[in-house]
Design a protein around this motif. Structure first.
Motif, PDB file in Angstrom:
ATOM      1  N   GLY A 553       0.812  -1.210   0.000  1.00 61.66           N
ATOM      2  CA  GLY A 553       0.000   0.000   0.000  1.00 61.66           C
ATOM      3  C   GLY A 553       0.844   1.257   0.000  1.00 61.66           C
ATOM      4  O   GLY A 553       0.555   2.236  -0.709  1.00 61.66           O
ATOM      5  N   ALA A 554       1.922   1.245   0.777  1.00 60.73           N
ATOM      6  CA  ALA A 554       2.793   2.422   0.860  1.00 60.73           C
ATOM      7  C   ALA A 554       3.449   2.716  -0.487  1.00 60.73           C
ATOM      8  O   ALA A 554       3.527   3.876  -0.927  1.00 60.73           O
ATOM      9  N   GLN A 555       3.921   1.654  -1.195  1.00 60.02           N
ATOM     10  CA  GLN A 555       4.549   1.829  -2.507  1.00 60.02           C
ATOM     11  C   GLN A 555       3.538   2.360  -3.527  1.00 60.02           C
ATOM     12  O   GLN A 555       3.857   3.219  -4.351  1.00 60.02           O
ATOM     13  N   PHE A 556       2.311   1.823  -3.443  1.00 56.49           N
ATOM     14  CA  PHE A 556       1.274   2.258  -4.381  1.00 56.49           C
ATOM     15  C   PHE A 556       0.996   3.749  -4.228  1.00 56.49           C
ATOM     16  O   PHE A 556       0.898   4.491  -5.207  1.00 56.49           O
ATOM     17  N   LYS A 557       0.864   4.207  -2.980  1.00 62.14           N
ATOM     18  CA  LYS A 557       0.575   5.618  -2.731  1.00 62.14           C
ATOM     19  C   LYS A 557       1.742   6.507  -3.188  1.00 62.14           C
ATOM     20  O   LYS A 557       1.521   7.606  -3.716  1.00 62.14           O
ATOM     21  N   VAL A 582      -6.409   3.019   1.823  1.00 63.17           N
ATOM     22  CA  VAL A 582      -5.365   2.006   1.643  1.00 63.17           C
ATOM     23  C   VAL A 582      -4.352   2.088   2.787  1.00 63.17           C
ATOM     24  O   VAL A 582      -3.726   3.150   3.011  1.00 63.17           O
ATOM     25  N   ALA A 583      -4.208   0.999   3.505  1.00 64.36           N
ATOM     26  CA  ALA A 583      -3.220   0.951   4.581  1.00 64.36           C
ATOM     27  C   ALA A 583      -1.823   0.779   3.991  1.00 64.36           C
ATOM     28  O   ALA A 583      -1.658   0.198   2.903  1.00 64.36           O
ATOM     29  N   ASP A 584      -0.817   1.255   4.708  1.00 64.97           N
ATOM     30  CA  ASP A 584       0.559   1.159   4.201  1.00 64.97           C
ATOM     31  C   ASP A 584       0.986  -0.281   4.001  1.00 64.97           C
ATOM     32  O   ASP A 584       1.762  -0.596   3.085  1.00 64.97           O
ATOM     33  N   MET A 588      -0.972  -5.302  -2.301  1.00 63.78           N
ATOM     34  CA  MET A 588      -1.540  -4.849  -3.573  1.00 63.78           C
ATOM     35  C   MET A 588      -0.858  -5.554  -4.754  1.00 63.78           C
ATOM     36  O   MET A 588      -0.834  -5.042  -5.864  1.00 63.78           O
ATOM     37  N   SER A 589      -0.377  -6.756  -4.483  1.00 61.63           N
ATOM     38  CA  SER A 589       0.325  -7.488  -5.537  1.00 61.63           C
ATOM     39  C   SER A 589      -0.604  -7.888  -6.679  1.00 61.63           C
ATOM     40  O   SER A 589      -0.143  -8.200  -7.778  1.00 61.63           O
ATOM     41  N   TRP A 590      -1.907  -7.835  -6.443  1.00 66.90           N
ATOM     42  CA  TRP A 590      -2.885  -8.204  -7.457  1.00 66.90           C
ATOM     43  C   TRP A 590      -2.963  -7.180  -8.592  1.00 66.90           C
ATOM     44  O   TRP A 590      -3.457  -7.460  -9.675  1.00 66.90           O
ATOM     45  N   LEU A 591      -2.485  -5.940  -8.334  1.00 71.02           N
ATOM     46  CA  LEU A 591      -2.651  -4.867  -9.307  1.00 71.02           C
ATOM     47  C   LEU A 591      -1.811  -5.089 -10.574  1.00 71.02           C
ATOM     48  O   LEU A 591      -2.263  -4.795 -11.681  1.00 71.02           O
ATOM     49  N   LYS A 592      -0.608  -5.634 -10.414  1.00 68.20           N
ATOM     50  CA  LYS A 592       0.283  -5.817 -11.568  1.00 68.20           C
ATOM     51  C   LYS A 592      -0.336  -6.739 -12.617  1.00 68.20           C
ATOM     52  O   LYS A 592      -0.463  -6.357 -13.791  1.00 68.20           O
TER      53      LYS A 592
END
Length: 800
Positions: A553-557, A582-584, A588-592
């Motif tokens: 989550g932190a990387q995504f943000k 979104v928590a840090d 969120m590995s599903w996004l790729k």
């Protein structure tokens, strides 16, 4: 007396030397006249000394015979008999061996079979906690007292009809049948309406989710078919009464037998005024209208005459119900609505509809084409358009837009529009609306790109849409609703008001859509002019490649902050929302892989300029402010209205008014069946050479207990004595019985007498004696829990 006479004769023959002495002794001995009453709970006097097992009449035994229910008509009749016996030099007895829950068939079988146990009585005894083995002793009691009787009265019939209806239900696994039988048993043993309904409701509630659509359909169909079987049920009852008379004569061929017929337990006394339902509802409506007006909810003024028209119309609603309607399926759907939601939805059908829609759009159509077409339609619409003109217009346009072979969905939609439009509908608002739509359609819109966009939606739609969470939510909601006790009006109202109040609190006064429109505009601005689907696919694929496999989550943000422009309220708003959602440490590995799949499914020919035009069109159609203050005000009005009705409506008075009305209606519905039953009993009396006493017109009670009141028993005893005194007196003086009219002659006199025979109206029930009146509801009286399921079909059954 007969067997005693035979015994005395035998002794005198065997002892001739003492014949004179024997004769003298016999002349000094007091003569005997024994009366025996056979019947069901009505003759037993059930309800005069208590209810259920508190009532002594429930269990027939020597103790009860020696100390009978004094206010029951057999005992009252016995007092008249005793007085006459004293005058004539006779010792008399009145023995009541009537049996609660017994049918005519049970009596005959009990007389003949020492091991017989009534099925109906066993069910009732077991239900109320009485050992049903006591029924085995009835055989000896019946035979002992019938053998010595000079007069036997038989008061049977109603239970035979009830048992014929109930027995198939007793053996059924259908929980609705079990509830109906329980309600019938509670009614027959004299409980009040609240206890009867509560008992049936408890039985249904315990069944819960076991009740299926098939159960409901079976229940409704069974009772809907009962009127057709009325004659069969009554014929069976008549055969059973005949069989009982034969069984009595097998034990004692010399006894006089009298058949006591039935009265209508739910008839209304003729001197009692019962409010009509329209008058009752008018009183309620006055309170409702006053509270509606006080809270700014206008309702039309309806007087009692208007209400009468309304109730008459509601009475004919059964005609509107189609014969093929599956009532069971509808009721089952309401009860088990969460079960109707599948865990997942197959969206294949939706994809197919999208495919048809896509095929219906010409490949070379542009926004200018659609704009011109809609403008042309607007020109064709007259200013004062009516429903009839509109349907004619659709008929002209339909061939241009739809073809039965290629676009069945559009054809169905057009047909639906025509079917839902009445000829006199005012549709003058349509012309300006169509003209306005034509104005805001962008001319540069390319519909081949819309086709590509539809194709994209088709691709993105999963084959199975997971609705598990929705199903759980609905189930919880239904469970909370089913937990409300329907007997508690106040609790139900308060629960509803709390629910309404919570809805009101979460509704804002208005929704500001300006920010949403700004976001759409900025997205539009961010899309380069001339971008194609191939370009967008490449960008999405590049974004997917940039993401790490174990995205958090932190990387995504952090990446989102790099992509979005640092200036502008919209970008900052998006970031703030994402930060909240979104928590840090979120996975969120599903996004790729999702972005990779999306890039592969974006059509290369997609023209993003057309997507921009669609977004711009949506932005123009959405108002800046959606005002919800009116909705909140309406909710407040509803709350005030409900509170006002609850505070000002006299529920106790309403129940007081409704109770006699309901009993009056039940009496009218049951009356044709009582008349038919009595006709069969009179025929039995004719065929078996028995006496027939008509108690049809005794005073009924204004309650749901089908047993006569103490006053009713007095009237039955008086009627019995009036009809039989001369016959009994003649027997006691060894004279020929007076030339009484036989039941056959009496029946013939009824038909030829200038004064008509008593009609249901004479008993205060207010009917015309038409056997078809209240067809299904009459039987529903015997099973009071039926309620709406049978009543809904009542009118249709009558008319047929």
């Amino acid at each position: 007396m007969k067997f005693k006479k035979l015994t005395a004769a035998a002794v005198s023959l065997a002892m001739p030397a003492n014949c004179c002495l024997t004769s003298v002794a016999a002349s000094d001995k007091q003569k005997q006249y024994d009366y025996v009453a056979i019947g069901d709970s009505i003759a037993a006097g059930y309800g005069l000394e208590g209810k259920l097992t508190d009532d002594r009449s429930v269990i027939l035994n020597k103790e009860l015979i020696d100390d009978p229910v004094k206010s029951a008509y057999p005992s009252l009749f016995g007092t008249y008999l005793e007085k006459l016996g004293e005058e004539k030099g006779y010792k008399t007895t009145a023995v009541n061996i009537s049996s609660v829950a017994y049918t005519a068939g049970d009596i005959a079988n009990t007389i003949r079979d020492k091991n017989y146990k009534s099925k109906t009585a066993t069910y009732v005894f077991d239900t109320v906690g009485v050992d049903s083995d006591v029924l085995l002793s009835y055989h000896d009691l019946f035979n002992e007292y019938i053998a010595n009787a000079e007069l036997v009265s038989i008061n049977l019939g109603a239970n035979d009809v009830c048992a014929a209806i109930a027995e198939p239900m007793i053996d059924s696994d259908n929980p609705l049948f079990k509830a109906a039988v329980q309600a019938m048993m509670l009614t027959v043993v004299g409980n009040d309406a609240e206890t009867v309904i509560s008992g049936a409701y408890s039985a249904l509630k315990s069944a819960g989710r076991e009740i299926t659509s098939k159960d409901i359909t079976e229940f409704v169909d069974y009772f809907a078919g009962l009127p057709k079987n009325t004659d069969k049920l009554l014929d069976t009852m008549a055969a059973n009464v005949t069989n009982t008379i034969e069984a009595v004569r097998e034990v004692n061929p010399d006894a006089d037998i009298v058949i006591v017929n039935m009265y209508n337990p739910f008839a209304t006394p003729k001197d009692m005024q019962v409010k009509d339902i329209s008058e009752i509802l008018s009183d309620v409506y006055k309170v409702v209208a006053e509270q509606a007006a006080a809270n700014g909810i206008p309702l039309p003024a309806l007087d009692e005459q208007d209400m009468k028209k309304l109730t008459d119309a509601l009475g004919n609603m059964g005609e509107l119900v189609p014969d093929g309607l599956d009532v069971g399926a509808v009721l089952d759907a309401i009860e088990n609505i969460d079960q109707l939601i599948p865990d997942s939805v197959d969206t294949t059908d939706l994809k197919n509809i999208l495919e048809e829609l896509k095929q219906a759009i010409p490949e070379d159509m542009t926004g200018a084409d659609l704009k011109g077409l809609i403008s042309f339609v607007a020109m064709m619409i007259p200013e004062d358009l009516t429903g009839a003109q509109f349907k004619e217009l659709i008929g002209q346009i339909s061939p241009m837009l739809a073809d039965d072979d290629s676009n069945p969905v559009i054809k169905e939609v057009l047909d639906l529009i025509v079917a839902s439009t009445d000829d006199d509908d005012d549709l003058s608002w349509l012309k300006p609306l169509v003209a306005e739509i034509a104005e805001i359609i962008p001319e540069q819109l390319e519909f081949n790109s819309i086709r590509s966009a539809i194709n994209l939606v088709q691709t993105l739609l999963p084959d199975q849409l997971d609705l598990t969470s929705l199903k759980q939510t609905v189930k919880e909601a239904m469970d909370s609703i089913s937990g409300i006790d329907p007997a508690s009006i106040e609790e139900a109202l308060q629960t509803f008001l709390v629910l309404v109040g919570s809805i009101e609190e979460i509704i804002p006064d208005s929704i500001n859509t300006t920010e949403l429109k700004n976001i759409v505009a900025q997205i539009n601005d961010a899309i380069p002019e001339g971008m194609t689907g191939q370009d967008l696919s490449g960008i999405v694929q590049l974004l997917g490649m940039m993401l790490p496999d174990d995205l958090t989550g932190a990387q995504f943000k952090q990446m989102l902050g790099l992509i979005l422009p640092p200036e502008g309220d919209t970008a900052q708003t998006v970031l703030a929302v994402v930060n909240d959602l979104v928590a840090d440490d979120a996975d969120m590995s599903w996004l790729k892989p999702a972005l990779t799949e999306l890039s592969q499914n974006i059509p290369a020919e997609l023209q993003v300029d057309d997507i921009k035009a669609v977004l711009d069109l949506v932005r123009q159609l959405v108002p800046d402010e959606i005002d919800l203050t009116g909705l909140k005000e309406d909710i407040k009005k509803v709350k005030g209205f409900i509170n006002g009705v609850a505070e000002n409506l006299d529920f106790e008075q309403l129940i007081s008014d409704l109770s006699p009305y309901i009993i009056n209606e039940l009496g009218k519905a049951l009356d044709p069946y009582v008349i038919k039953l009595n006709e069969r009993l009179e025929d039995v009396a004719i065929k078996t050479g028995s006496y027939y006493v008509d108690i049809y017109s005794i005073t009924p009670d204004m309650d749901l207990d089908p047993h006569p009141s103490a006053q009713g028993h007095i009237e039955i005893a008086d009627k019995l004595w009036a009809d039989l005194e001369a016959v009994i007196a003649a027997k006691m003086t060894d004279e020929e019985a007076p030339e009484e009219e036989t039941p056959k002659e009496k029946k013939a006199d009824k038909k030829t007498d200038e004064k008509p025979a008593p009609t249901p109206a004479d008993s205060g029930s207010g009917t015309t004696g038409n056997p078809k009146t209240g067809a299904e509801a009459g039987l529903a009286v015997m099973l009071i829990s039926l309620g709406a399921a049978v009543v809904l079909r009542k009118k249709k059954a009558q008319d047929k």
